[in-house]
Design a protein around this motif. Sequence first.
Motif, PDB file in Angstrom:
ATOM      1  N   PRO A 389      20.271  44.923  47.309  1.00  0.00           N
ATOM      2  CA  PRO A 389      20.319  45.636  48.595  1.00  0.00           C
ATOM      3  C   PRO A 389      21.278  46.817  48.460  1.00  0.00           C
ATOM      4  O   PRO A 389      22.484  46.671  48.566  1.00  0.00           O
ATOM      5  CB  PRO A 389      20.851  44.583  49.575  1.00  0.00           C
ATOM      6  CG  PRO A 389      20.796  43.273  48.829  1.00  0.00           C
ATOM      7  CD  PRO A 389      20.960  43.630  47.393  1.00  0.00           C
ATOM      8  N   GLY A 390      20.747  47.977  48.168  1.00  0.00           N
ATOM      9  CA  GLY A 390      21.567  49.147  47.909  1.00  0.00           C
ATOM     10  C   GLY A 390      21.837  49.963  49.156  1.00  0.00           C
ATOM     11  O   GLY A 390      21.305  49.680  50.230  1.00  0.00           O
ATOM     12  N   PRO A 391      22.655  51.003  49.039  1.00  0.00           N
ATOM     13  CA  PRO A 391      22.990  51.832  50.203  1.00  0.00           C
ATOM     14  C   PRO A 391      21.822  52.668  50.699  1.00  0.00           C
ATOM     15  O   PRO A 391      21.799  53.074  51.859  1.00  0.00           O
ATOM     16  CB  PRO A 391      24.122  52.717  49.680  1.00  0.00           C
ATOM     17  CG  PRO A 391      23.950  52.731  48.204  1.00  0.00           C
ATOM     18  CD  PRO A 391      23.400  51.392  47.835  1.00  0.00           C
ATOM     19  N   LYS A 392      20.844  52.937  49.830  1.00  0.00           N
ATOM     20  CA  LYS A 392      19.695  53.754  50.231  1.00  0.00           C
ATOM     21  C   LYS A 392      18.421  52.941  50.412  1.00  0.00           C
ATOM     22  O   LYS A 392      17.532  53.350  51.161  1.00  0.00           O
ATOM     23  CB  LYS A 392      19.429  54.842  49.180  1.00  0.00           C
ATOM     24  CG  LYS A 392      20.500  55.898  49.082  1.00  0.00           C
ATOM     25  CD  LYS A 392      20.066  56.952  48.078  1.00  0.00           C
ATOM     26  CE  LYS A 392      21.070  58.080  48.003  1.00  0.00           C
ATOM     27  NZ  LYS A 392      20.624  59.128  47.054  1.00  0.00           N
ATOM     28  N   SER A 393      18.300  51.851  49.668  1.00  0.00           N
ATOM     29  CA  SER A 393      17.048  51.103  49.673  1.00  0.00           C
ATOM     30  C   SER A 393      17.282  49.691  49.157  1.00  0.00           C
ATOM     31  O   SER A 393      18.303  49.398  48.524  1.00  0.00           O
ATOM     32  CB  SER A 393      16.006  51.806  48.793  1.00  0.00           C
ATOM     33  OG  SER A 393      16.447  51.832  47.441  1.00  0.00           O
ATOM     34  N   LEU A 394      16.310  48.839  49.439  1.00  0.00           N
ATOM     35  CA  LEU A 394      16.260  47.506  48.841  1.00  0.00           C
ATOM     36  C   LEU A 394      15.434  47.637  47.575  1.00  0.00           C
ATOM     37  O   LEU A 394      14.263  48.025  47.624  1.00  0.00           O
ATOM     38  CB  LEU A 394      15.614  46.516  49.811  1.00  0.00           C
ATOM     39  CG  LEU A 394      15.549  45.060  49.331  1.00  0.00           C
ATOM     40  CD1 LEU A 394      16.913  44.394  49.498  1.00  0.00           C
ATOM     41  CD2 LEU A 394      14.486  44.282  50.097  1.00  0.00           C
ATOM     42  N   ILE A 395      16.048  47.328  46.433  1.00  0.00           N
ATOM     43  CA  ILE A 395      15.384  47.508  45.143  1.00  0.00           C
ATOM     44  C   ILE A 395      14.968  46.144  44.608  1.00  0.00           C
ATOM     45  O   ILE A 395      15.791  45.227  44.510  1.00  0.00           O
ATOM     46  CB  ILE A 395      16.307  48.223  44.145  1.00  0.00           C
ATOM     47  CG1 ILE A 395      16.788  49.555  44.733  1.00  0.00           C
ATOM     48  CG2 ILE A 395      15.592  48.453  42.820  1.00  0.00           C
ATOM     49  CD1 ILE A 395      17.826  50.260  43.898  1.00  0.00           C
ATOM     50  N   VAL A 396      13.697  46.011  44.263  1.00  0.00           N
ATOM     51  CA  VAL A 396      13.135  44.739  43.814  1.00  0.00           C
ATOM     52  C   VAL A 396      12.506  44.951  42.443  1.00  0.00           C
ATOM     53  O   VAL A 396      11.685  45.855  42.261  1.00  0.00           O
ATOM     54  CB  VAL A 396      12.078  44.213  44.801  1.00  0.00           C
ATOM     55  CG1 VAL A 396      11.541  42.864  44.335  1.00  0.00           C
ATOM     56  CG2 VAL A 396      12.651  44.107  46.209  1.00  0.00           C
ATOM     57  N   ILE A 397      12.882  44.122  41.472  1.00  0.00           N
ATOM     58  CA  ILE A 397      12.322  44.227  40.131  1.00  0.00           C
ATOM     59  C   ILE A 397      11.516  42.978  39.815  1.00  0.00           C
ATOM     60  O   ILE A 397      11.868  41.863  40.234  1.00  0.00           O
ATOM     61  CB  ILE A 397      13.427  44.451  39.073  1.00  0.00           C
ATOM     62  CG1 ILE A 397      12.806  44.855  37.726  1.00  0.00           C
ATOM     63  CG2 ILE A 397      14.319  43.233  38.915  1.00  0.00           C
ATOM     64  CD1 ILE A 397      13.815  45.409  36.733  1.00  0.00           C
ATOM     65  N   GLY A 398      10.431  43.167  39.094  1.00  0.00           N
ATOM     66  CA  GLY A 398       9.576  42.065  38.695  1.00  0.00           C
ATOM     67  C   GLY A 398       8.758  42.449  37.488  1.00  0.00           C
ATOM     68  O   GLY A 398       8.930  43.545  36.925  1.00  0.00           O
TER      69      GLY A 398
END
Length: 424
Positions: A389-398
Amino acid sequence: MKTKLLPLSRWTAFLFLPVLVVLSFTSCEDEVETTYTYRTQVPLFLEVNTFREADILIEPGKPLDNPGKIYIYGDYLLISEPDKGIHILDNTNPATPKNINFINIPGTMDLAINSNVLYADNYVDLLAFDITNPKDIKLLKREEDVFPNLYSNEETGTIVVYKDTLITSTQANMHLGHWGRPATRLDFFANASGMESRAVSQNYGQGGSMARFTLLGGHLYAVDDNHLRIFNVELPDDPKFTSEILLGWGIETIFPFKDKLFIGSMTGMHIYDASTPSDPKKMAEYQHITACDPVVVNDEYAFVTLRSGTGCRMGIDELHVLDIINPYQPVLLKKYPMENPHGLGLAGDYLYIAEGKHGLKSFNVSNVFAIGDNLVEHLKDLRSVDIIPGPKSLIVIGPDGVCQFDYTNPEKLKKLSCINVTFR
């Protein structure tokens, strides 16, 4: 009857491939022979001089092939390619991330950034890079022999590394010998946060819950299967290995919060007091059934996911919530059934859980005793392994790549972009 092959789909190393089944029939008997296809790793022996004398190449940006860890630093998004290197992207606008370049680092798995200095492992060594200008990256230092767990013979400078390979067998459950890694059936789903604390005059990045590197109080902490290794990085461009702490076995992840380190293992969660950063002291250990185990925390609670799978000793699939107001005596408050939880991220009252092939889930956790009743969203088609959960966006890796979401409205994620894996 002719032998018939079921189609074999190509996926990434993070997730399962369909099993290859060969059905053989005789003309007079109904006999069926099943051949299973496994992914395993075979040992390769490598002289340390081979990679130490090789140039670390900075290459133009390239397509994502096998995503590993994610890390954000200012306007940049970094994605590791296990054993190959690190992608650097300009993420000024999360809706249109731009691939800048690729640092070719054989044997790398993890990374962290401190004041424009990128730390990454290169087999048994730690490398430090100046990334002040991501288009003109420079190697600053190589700290040698700080990850000795790879050595097969330190006197001759020989390490053992493992190469992915496919094998077939009629055995439904195959295990290799001492040198071989456990074989994983390809018809099974297999293995593959919060903002880090800031030291005075130092600027740290942000990793995910599956990280093995983290920064706190002018020190870099790295965990392997058994140890916590400590580096002094008060001078960011001059990292120095200082000491190690034996933690046990099955150590997997490390998560910093304020002046504490929360370390996930296959048998439990360790809590260390890092108020003296050079000398962390054990506060407590929460033990659970053997399973893979990342953790994120806030001031009151620790959220721990436990998952099953071949590499996780066939554990359980649950979310555990612990009261950590007294970090010397963590108390289990509640368990919640999950499908196959991997990494997780916490943003205020919202917990995001990567459920592997089952997608991404978000929960309202304002009432930790009713999390199971407060599922907010379930993105079933987003195969996920870890989250920031970053300051600009929610980043999801898969296994399919990296996606970013606008989560200003946590009740409804809005997709901004996806960087998809390029199959070769």
